[in-house]
Design a protein around this motif. Structure first.
Motif, mmCIF file in Angstrom:
data_model
loop_
_atom_site.group_PDB
_atom_site.id
_atom_site.type_symbol
_atom_site.label_atom_id
_atom_site.label_comp_id
_atom_site.label_asym_id
_atom_site.label_seq_id
_atom_site.Cartn_x
_atom_site.Cartn_y
_atom_site.Cartn_z
ATOM 1 N N VAL A 526 0.826 -1.219 0.000
ATOM 2 C CA VAL A 526 0.000 0.000 0.000
ATOM 3 C C VAL A 526 0.859 1.266 0.000
ATOM 4 O O VAL A 526 0.516 2.252 -0.658
ATOM 5 C CB VAL A 526 -1.036 0.032 1.151
ATOM 6 N N THR A 527 1.978 1.232 0.694
ATOM 7 C CA THR A 527 2.789 2.464 0.708
ATOM 8 C C THR A 527 3.455 2.699 -0.654
ATOM 9 O O THR A 527 3.538 3.833 -1.109
ATOM 10 C CB THR A 527 3.855 2.444 1.814
ATOM 11 N N ARG A 530 0.768 4.139 -2.816
ATOM 12 C CA ARG A 530 0.466 5.537 -2.455
ATOM 13 C C ARG A 530 1.553 6.470 -2.982
ATOM 14 O O ARG A 530 1.265 7.543 -3.510
ATOM 15 C CB ARG A 530 0.341 5.678 -0.936
ATOM 16 N N ASP A 534 0.895 9.379 -5.531
ATOM 17 C CA ASP A 534 1.213 10.708 -5.002
ATOM 18 C C ASP A 534 2.194 11.439 -5.918
ATOM 19 O O ASP A 534 2.113 12.646 -6.098
ATOM 20 C CB ASP A 534 1.804 10.552 -3.597
ATOM 21 N N HIS A 550 -10.074 -4.240 6.864
ATOM 22 C CA HIS A 550 -8.938 -4.001 7.755
ATOM 23 C C HIS A 550 -8.983 -2.567 8.254
ATOM 24 O O HIS A 550 -9.076 -1.638 7.451
ATOM 25 C CB HIS A 550 -7.637 -4.265 6.976
ATOM 26 N N GLN A 551 -8.959 -2.403 9.519
ATOM 27 C CA GLN A 551 -8.764 -1.089 10.158
ATOM 28 C C GLN A 551 -9.684 -0.007 9.607
ATOM 29 O O GLN A 551 -9.255 1.127 9.327
ATOM 30 C CB GLN A 551 -7.290 -0.664 10.004
ATOM 31 N N GLY A 552 -10.956 -0.366 9.472
ATOM 32 C CA GLY A 552 -11.937 0.655 9.138
ATOM 33 C C GLY A 552 -12.168 0.891 7.668
ATOM 34 O O GLY A 552 -12.891 1.820 7.304
ATOM 35 N N TYR A 626 -5.122 12.428 -5.836
ATOM 36 C CA TYR A 626 -4.328 12.050 -4.663
ATOM 37 C C TYR A 626 -2.919 12.578 -4.906
ATOM 38 O O TYR A 626 -2.195 12.024 -5.742
ATOM 39 C CB TYR A 626 -4.334 10.525 -4.518
ATOM 40 N N GLU B 80 -10.325 12.330 11.228
ATOM 41 C CA GLU B 80 -10.276 11.736 9.892
ATOM 42 C C GLU B 80 -8.963 10.972 9.732
ATOM 43 O O GLU B 80 -8.051 11.113 10.544
ATOM 44 C CB GLU B 80 -10.439 12.813 8.809
ATOM 45 N N ARG B 81 -8.898 10.142 8.729
ATOM 46 C CA ARG B 81 -7.694 9.374 8.439
ATOM 47 C C ARG B 81 -6.766 10.253 7.629
ATOM 48 O O ARG B 81 -7.185 10.816 6.608
ATOM 49 C CB ARG B 81 -8.053 8.119 7.638
ATOM 50 N N THR B 83 -2.950 10.500 5.740
ATOM 51 C CA THR B 83 -1.770 9.765 5.289
ATOM 52 C C THR B 83 -0.536 10.637 5.435
ATOM 53 O O THR B 83 -0.526 11.787 4.986
ATOM 54 C CB THR B 83 -1.933 9.343 3.821
ATOM 55 N N LYS B 85 2.892 11.939 4.458
ATOM 56 C CA LYS B 85 3.722 11.955 3.254
ATOM 57 C C LYS B 85 5.185 12.181 3.621
ATOM 58 O O LYS B 85 6.039 12.318 2.760
ATOM 59 C CB LYS B 85 3.195 12.986 2.264
ATOM 60 N N LYS B 95 -10.965 18.451 12.781
ATOM 61 C CA LYS B 95 -11.301 18.679 11.363
ATOM 62 C C LYS B 95 -12.452 17.761 10.941
ATOM 63 O O LYS B 95 -12.426 16.563 11.196
ATOM 64 C CB LYS B 95 -10.066 18.430 10.501
ATOM 65 N N MET B 117 -3.456 6.021 16.273
ATOM 66 C CA MET B 117 -3.392 4.705 15.645
ATOM 67 C C MET B 117 -2.744 4.794 14.273
ATOM 68 O O MET B 117 -3.066 5.690 13.485
ATOM 69 C CB MET B 117 -4.807 4.127 15.465
ATOM 70 N N ARG B 119 -3.224 3.219 11.125
ATOM 71 C CA ARG B 119 -4.297 2.418 10.520
ATOM 72 C C ARG B 119 -3.795 1.548 9.371
ATOM 73 O O ARG B 119 -4.542 0.719 8.859
ATOM 74 C CB ARG B 119 -5.423 3.322 10.025
ATOM 75 N N THR B 120 -2.558 1.748 8.974
ATOM 76 C CA THR B 120 -1.994 0.870 7.953
ATOM 77 C C THR B 120 -1.577 -0.453 8.578
ATOM 78 O O THR B 120 -1.817 -1.519 8.010
ATOM 79 C CB THR B 120 -0.810 1.576 7.251
ATOM 80 N N THR B 121 -0.980 -0.370 9.772
ATOM 81 C CA THR B 121 -0.556 -1.602 10.446
ATOM 82 C C THR B 121 -1.568 -2.052 11.493
ATOM 83 O O THR B 121 -1.534 -3.203 11.922
ATOM 84 C CB THR B 121 0.788 -1.386 11.182
ATOM 85 N N GLY B 122 -2.431 -1.147 11.927
ATOM 86 C CA GLY B 122 -3.348 -1.469 13.026
ATOM 87 C C GLY B 122 -2.712 -1.344 14.390
ATOM 88 O O GLY B 122 -3.298 -1.764 15.394
ATOM 89 N N LYS B 145 6.291 7.039 6.407
ATOM 90 C CA LYS B 145 5.822 7.577 5.131
ATOM 91 C C LYS B 145 4.734 6.702 4.516
ATOM 92 O O LYS B 145 4.898 5.482 4.418
ATOM 93 C CB LYS B 145 6.989 7.681 4.150
ATOM 94 N N TYR B 146 3.661 7.336 4.111
ATOM 95 C CA TYR B 146 2.528 6.693 3.436
ATOM 96 C C TYR B 146 1.755 5.716 4.321
ATOM 97 O O TYR B 146 1.011 4.890 3.805
ATOM 98 C CB TYR B 146 2.952 6.069 2.095
ATOM 99 N N HIS B 147 1.950 5.816 5.616
ATOM 100 C CA HIS B 147 1.014 5.143 6.526
ATOM 101 C C HIS B 147 -0.125 6.116 6.846
ATOM 102 O O HIS B 147 0.068 7.328 6.859
ATOM 103 C CB HIS B 147 1.717 4.722 7.819
ATOM 104 N N GLU B 148 -1.290 5.526 7.124
ATOM 105 C CA GLU B 148 -2.448 6.336 7.496
ATOM 106 C C GLU B 148 -2.557 6.387 9.017
ATOM 107 O O GLU B 148 -2.382 5.363 9.679
ATOM 108 C CB GLU B 148 -3.728 5.695 6.950
ATOM 109 N N GLN B 264 -12.311 1.647 14.978
ATOM 110 C CA GLN B 264 -11.798 1.861 13.611
ATOM 111 C C GLN B 264 -12.565 2.945 12.845
ATOM 112 O O GLN B 264 -12.455 3.029 11.619
ATOM 113 C CB GLN B 264 -11.833 0.561 12.793
#
Ligand SMILES: [Mg+2]
Ligand SMILES: [Mg+2]
Ligand SMILES: [Mg+2]
Lengths: 718, 718
Positions: A526-527, A530, A534, A550-552, A626, B80-81, B83, B85, B95, B117, B119-122, B145-148, B264
């Protein structure tokens, strides 16, 4: 009509000598072939042009098979699921299978080669908790009440499935069932090679040995009523034997399990995310099959003949897009062209001197009959094939079946003449040059990647299924589009996306190999994606792209896609999706968009989406931005000329290169254009059976307005 | 019309004194009430009959709230989620939320009460990897980088959501936003109790204190644009505070995590399989809420008044079907009747002296307007309510809103008169006796069981959603059927199915709490159910019953159901499903069956199925036998009179008791019969707006043929 001839193979039969010669002359064919159920007349062996002969390595020699029963081919099969209603359970593994096709293998030790599974827990039942009752051919299990059990076991293939299929379909009687033997095994291997040599010596007039095919039939299993039980054109279930599996264990370094093949009863359907062990097995089989196939090809070559492989039947292990295929040293591959996708499955093959496509209809009584429409089928088949040939040409075309049926159908030979003429004209005009394509590549991302190039979302290729046509449409559209397409797997994403790829497509249902399932839990996948988007990449999702809960989120790339799928958990969350169809993608699009089965319950979310099409409150076509990149989501995309255009526009939009699209462009969505810059020509094709007007743009400028005849192909100088 | 009066509550307003008295007389009402936005005139306090007064415990006292900001109510919300960068990320938690409704809680230590959290790895981001920037109200995270990422945090509810909703809906201006205070907290608790005492003293003429409601509002959260963001009628997100959570930790014996509430970002939608921790929290809240509510009820009783609870708004923690509800000691529950299901949500409540249903339409300008159809709505609402009342009677009915609107609409009061008359007639004829039901119970199996009786597959009850109506239909049908229904959870299956239950229903989408998801991986669950059916029980599945992908099946009870769902993996397996609609279930059924959204890709399998309805190659209605038991599968079952009949037949078939069905029976599917043996009467109702002919069977014999007026209710002596 073109001035050149050749590039055409015709079928013949023992009673069709004069007719064959007449048609060969009329159509300027340069090769003749026998077929399943037809024979090459002696008299025609002398005519000019090549003679193809089908050759079977694994059957048509019951004497050998009966003398060597332990070298008869085997298949891993799984018994039906049986629920224990007590603490002892008897399962008859062969129940539900056709005992004239398969015979339970009691020669090799069941405790070594079988597996009893508790399907309720997913655990293996230890071998000391079950016994085989050889008398009744049952397995007796110490069971847990109300658990479900299966027995995975080996069975001999005592009737070749294709022979059986033809036998039943054609109501043959008094024909002995053809046993199969396994060319991989030591005695048979020696025997088959010697036999091939003998055959080559005895058939000096044959120019091309058409292997149908090598060693392992794709999975084709019948039920008690002699009906098809399951058939997996990509399946390896019938390529096993203790002899092979012991070699595999040595090569792989771990113990083989029947589960690697029976796969919970799914038989490793190509829709399954393949296990590591199954991938290993495919790899191992390719290595071994390609080595042995090369031996046979070398024999053919040593007699001055060409070796051609039929892409079907016993093709398992050859994997034309795999790493080992070129090693075989074949001269040619031939396969059936059901549509653009199956054409590309043949024409894209590297490592052979030429490719040949067998066009439809096959000359069989099912089509050449009252109520049948062989001319219409030939036209539809050709319109799909033609646009794919323009992007990736076959070298030859051909037909199969009973020539007598074709000649008797009024107007059919005229139609064939048109097809053959256009096919030759393409070669003449194009003259070996490449069609202009977009200045970037598109990557189809799934679990199989290039190994299964042009095979995505297919069930026994070119067969329509309600579950798949809305995804197969994506590659059918692409098969004839001016776009270079790569098929990539998740490891290629992990290891770094090919910089030539500017747009990635992920299309299919959740949980399948086509969307990738648990691959989307991998943060690297996923990264990397992205980052790709991006930085300006494009991502196109169809159906349930990147789906796994997964995770929402259900779509793990919902941030890129701007959509997710409602599974019930977020019904409590308000959606404010509204339609806004003004968009580059929908310019020129006049008719309602066909989303096929159109995945339901899709909603747009985030701050950067635009909804281009809705079904009540659900979304069916959504774009999103994105970072520097863009995405497009389709609920489904069956093949149609209009959908080709929508996808073309979506790709250029996703790539952020809208301005490039009109380098060569036709305005009418029922038409397409191909440009051959090195040949100084563009070709415009009418993909419909109606006349069409279309404007032709070259380098963004209107060049000419064309009035096209139904199905016309028009060449224009540039 | 009936001879008895009473059992009816009418709304009134300050300017409606004479009209109220006229209608009270005309309709023989015995109670008057004020509503949100209306006031009880002094003059009416003296009339005979009871006076209800709405009472709010948590708002309408901004002075108190402002003096005690730390005791303002709080809600757990998730940002909100976002990401990352880069390796640092700033998230502004508020927000997307409406800052006039929610205010970020910086009083209580974020490191103790918030959670960041990945949310990419949980995974939880450790508290030393993020800081709160109090200035900007942002969280600064050391990111990958690029994790939510998300931030779960506490916010004060500075505007009561229901007050806000009414404010916006009615375009109020110059009304101060009502703050909320938390009655659970120590200072406020003392204050609220004293205030209630004072209020009781000051309002001696009020007979019934109508709590609207107790302490915790269901989740109702607005977005930046003041629009509903998410609303969960069953939600506990706004019932939290550090004060409460510290008590919870002591009670539960483990550390609280914000994730238990934000879930989640799904906010524990009732569609989610509830986590153990969320169930614990609901249990804890019930214990505490019921204790404190009892204190308030005791105060009310000490002044000789009745205490009534409105089932809505701040009902969270009361759980009328939970273990602690009866302890509150309420006299009555009142709730809104949207249909048969929501009626049963009220009328089935035990532990109160009486129940009251507020019928529709609510007298609001949205319905009483040009283009509105208040009479039609009243009729439809009554036809659904009536059949449910026959099975489980409400004690009282009532209306709400602006009486002036109702009186001005021509014919509306006449319609109310009919409804009220029929309602009283039922009580008169039935005289407290119970309706005859099938000689067995039906159990609805889901993750919530009886705690959420009649709430299955509901989103904010009685609201139509495309995703749910095909499942809600099952309980809407049952709400008025002569069947005793239990709602059971998976633990009740594990611990042994109630022997009174003869048929179990599992209905809903895969992965949801309604079908049960991972519960179907539990061998105890599947073996108990197999045993149940094998021994003669019935199982009815609707949609995706027992669904979770495991060991070669999607429906884990596919052996019982005779069907499974095609996910792509078994497209390679041939299905030979053919239609065979001759069946007990389809006798009397004349029209096309409505399966609603009808789950797709269902195929029959095994050796014991019968396909009663198909859509192309898919199945929509299938029966199967399993040992001594039977199953029925429906692709969907929206509410309709015909589907009520189909379900009734399916239940008797599944129970193996077809012969019992005609003990009391009417042949026309638009009619239903209820038998009151102890009262010596049966009632036949026409559930349509057309005249209907129907034959009435009693004890299997034709008793009489009836010509029914539209919507008629006919009583017949037996
Ligand atoms: Mg074939
Ligand atoms: Mg057109
Ligand atoms: Mg309300």
């Amino acid at each position: 009509m073109s001035k050149i001839g050749g590039r055409l193979t015709l079928p013949t039969d023992i009673d069709m000598i004069d007719e064959t010669l007449r048609l060969k002359e009329l159509l300027d064919a340069d090769a003749l072939r026998d077929c399943d159920g037809t024979n090459m007349p002696e008299e025609l062996l002398e005519c000019d042009g090549k003679i193809y002969a089908t050759y079977y390595t694994t059957r048509k020699d019951n004497e050998w098979a009966e003398k060597n029963p332990e070298e008869i081919q085997q298949e891993y099969v799984m018994s039906e699921r049986v629920t224990a209603k007590d603490t002892a359970l008897r399962i008859k593994p062969m129940k539900g299978f056709y005992t004239e096709q398969l015979k339970i293998n009691l020669l090799d030790d069941p405790k070594r080669w079988w597996e009893v599974m508790d399907r309720t827990t997913g655990e293996i039942v230890p071998t000391d908790k079950w016994e085989v009752d050889a008398e009744t051919e049952e397995v007796v299990i110490q069971s847990v009440k109300y658990h479900e059990y299966t027995v995975s076991f080996l069975a001999f293939i005592i009737w070749d499935p294709v022979h059986m299929y033809n036998f039943i379909t054609n109501d043959w009687t008094d024909v002995p069932h053809q046993l199969t033997f396994d060319v991989r095994q030591p005695k048979t291997q020696v025997y088959v090679k010697e036999k091939l040599k003998r055959w080559c010596e005895e058939n000096p007039k044959v120019n091309v040995v058409r292997f149908t095919t090598f060693f392992h039939q794709f999975t084709l299993t019948f039920d008690e009523q002699k009906r098809e039980k399951y058939v997996e054109w990509f399946g390896y279930s019938a390529s096993v034997s203790p002899y092979i599996l012991e070699q595999f264990e040595k090569w792989a370094g771990y113990k083989f399990r029947p589960e690697f093949i029976v796969d919970q009863g799914y038989h490793n359907s190509i829709f399954r995310v393949p296990s590591k062990e199954f991938r290993d097995f495919i790899e191992f089989q390719q290595i071994e099959v390609s080595k042995l196939a090369k031996d046979l090809v070398d024999i053919v070559h040593s007699y001055g003949k060409e070796a051609m492989m039929f892409l079907g039947d016993h093709w398992i292990g050859t994997e034309p897009f795999g790493k080992y295929f070129a090693n075989i040293g074949l001269d040619a591959v031939v396969g059936s062209v059901g549509d653009g996708v199956t054409l590309r499955m043949i024409s894209d093959i590297k490592g052979v001197k030429y490719t040949e496509g067998r066009l439809l209809p096959y000359f069989f009584p099912d089509v050449f009959t009252e109520g049948g429409d062989p001319i219409g089928e030939a036209q539809d088949n050709w319109m799909k094939a033609r646009r794919a040939i323009l992007r990736s040409p076959l070298d030859r075309i051909g037909y199969g079946g009973y020539l007598s049926l074709a000649t008797k159908w009024p107007g059919f030979i005229d139609q064939i003449q048109k097809v053959v003429g256009e096919f030759r004209q393409i070669h003449e005009e194009v003259n070996g040059t490449k069609c202009h394509t977009a200045p970037f590549k598109v990557g189809i991302l799934n679990c199989w990647g290039n190994l299964r190039r042009w095979m995505a979302n297919q069930v026994h290729h070119a067969i329509w299924h309600r579950e798949i046509y809305s995804y197969v449409g994506v590659i059918e559209c692409l098969s004839g589009m001016p776009i270079d397409v790569e098929f990539i797997d998740f490891d290629e994403v992990r290891n770094g996306i090919d910089p030539d790829i500017k747009v990635i497509i992920n299309a299919g249902d959740a949980m399948t190999s086509w969307t990738g399932h648990e691959n989307w839990l991998d943060e690297t996948v996923v990264t990397k994606l992205r980052e790709f988007v991006d930085n300006g990449g494009g991502f196109i999702g169809v159906g349930e792209p990147s789906a796994i809960q997964h995770q929402g989120k259900f779509f793990q790339l919902s941030d890129i896609l701007g959509v997710d799928r409602e599974l019930g958990f977020s019904l409590i969350t308000d959606k404010y999706n509204t339609l806004d169809p003004e968009h580059f993608i929908l310019e020129d699009i006049e008719n309602e968009i066909d989303f096929g089965e159109g995945k339901s319950s899709i909603y747009a979310q985030g701050e950067n989406y635009q909804v281009l099409n809705m079904d009540q409150k659900y979304c069916r076509l959504v774009t999103n931005t994105y970072g520097k990149g863009r995405s497009v989501y389709f609920a489904g995309l069956p093949y149609s000329p209009q959908n080709c255009r929508i996808l073309l526009r979506a790709i250029y939009y996703a790539a952020g290169m809208e301005d490039e699209m009109k380098k060569y462009y036709v305005t009418n969505v029922d038409t397409e254009v191909g440009a051959f810059e090195d040949a100084g020509k563009v070709v415009v094709i009418n993909n419909s059976k109606d006349p069409q007007k279309t404007d032709l743009y070259i380098k963004g400028e209107l060049k000419v307005s064309l009035d096209m005849e139904p199905m016309e192909m028009r060449w224009v100088e540039i």
